[in-house]
Design an enzyme around this catalytic site. Sequence first.
Site, PDB file in Angstrom:
ATOM      1  N   ARG A  33      -1.708   4.861  -6.121  1.00 53.56           N
ATOM      2  CA  ARG A  33      -0.952   5.559  -5.528  1.00 53.56           C
ATOM      3  C   ARG A  33      -1.174   7.723  -5.825  1.00 53.56           C
ATOM      4  NH1 ARG A  33       4.174   1.826  -6.805  1.00 53.56           N
ATOM      5  NH2 ARG A  33       4.662   0.903  -4.380  1.00 53.56           N
ATOM      6  N   GLY A  82       8.872  -2.242  -1.675  1.00 58.19           N
ATOM      7  CA  GLY A  82      10.594  -1.990  -1.081  1.00 58.19           C
ATOM      8  C   GLY A  82      10.771  -1.414  -0.013  1.00 58.19           C
TER       9      GLY A  82
END
Length: 403
Positions: free
Chosen positions: A37, A384
């Site tokens: 990330r 998500g």
Amino acid sequence: MTLRTLDSLGDLAGKTVVVRCDFNVPLADGVITDDGRIRASLPTLQRLLAAGAAVVAISHLGRPEGTPEARFSLAPVAKRLGELLDAPVAFASDTVGPDATARRASLAPGQVLVLENLRFDPRETSKAEDDRREFAALLTAGADAFVSDGFGVVHRKQASVFEAAQLVPSAAGLLVSAETAVLHRLTTDTARPYTVVLGGSKVSDKLGVIEHLLPRVDRLLIGGGMLFTFLKAQGYAIGGSLCEVDQLDTARRYLADAESRGVEIVLPTDVIVASKFGADAETAIAPIDEIETTVIGPNGLGLDIGPETAKRFAELVASSKTVFWNGPMGVFELAPFAGGTRAVAEALTKVDGLGVVGGGDSAAAVRALGFDERAFGHISTGGGASLEFLEGKALPGLEVLGW
Ligand code: ADP
Ligand code: MG
């Protein structure tokens, strides 16, 4: 449905830009175990620095509940970011307190300052809009622009995602733009065959995606822990494997719905059964009608798809033109149960078309198993968020940027 781009912010030379990143990386004893990330944030940061902006990078990490907790500090992230950018990166030991304020005041063009974990302040995730707005105002104080590049949080109505984008000129960063474009492609004009592979631990986590994608896809392959709920729904004995009893009817409904739509739901024909949840477990390969009758006995745990299934899934994936894969096929964290996930990942690298990996654990699995990220069409950084996008939900963090 177009996001405001970095170009819309105009000339950024000498300007201060606050960038919402998603630095929510896994840590073990203060050491970053997967910096994917952080690396995903580099294109935007490099572009802003090259444009002559002073960059204030903000993020959350983990789930501290509104107060500082040393184990969730972003200090290791700031250090790693400095290594990856090959430039000094300053770190403020608070978010909107005296240290951040002082460091922001002396930040020069071409420099990066990382603020401490946003979730050390309860206003970041407060349910009260006033609290979030107040925090967002402090985060953007003195800034000329706000860039939203934390794709993993765009489904959240949080101060640094939603309110901050409304207080100063704002735009999507390169990561958020790229992620959104790829996911949008998965919901429109998809090349066929279109295959979705779902795994992971729970059916209930993926209900929305199944419902939304079922009418659009040609094949739905089911592995991971959720496969046992589907097997059970069809009357198979599944030993001690994961099962969501309250989802059995839903699973049956999906199977019937798929059949009436001409969508092929492909369930495993064999699984790997283990004596316990551990790398040193005794294991056996079981056809799905023999899960309780292997040498392991009636309580065996199904922890991966079997080799025959892995081969079939791989063939179906590799021969597709569009693939979305979410959720590991087995407990890939333990070597004896990583085979199915490895086979699907391998096949995805061979897709002649668009092959997308979505989901935090799936992306981590691909990296942990040693695959080169560049071999995939796209690896989404947001679990998500990508699922909610594919469910067709409105994502506040994208809407606020013009989507
Ligand atoms: P993602 O984050 O990619 O959306 P999930 O969070 O849904 O994926 O699921 C990931 C987890 O599912 C992994 O930790 C993996 O160990 C677990 N898992 C996969 N297969 C099984 C299984 N057969 N039994 C139990 N857990 C499983
Ligand atoms: Mg997960």
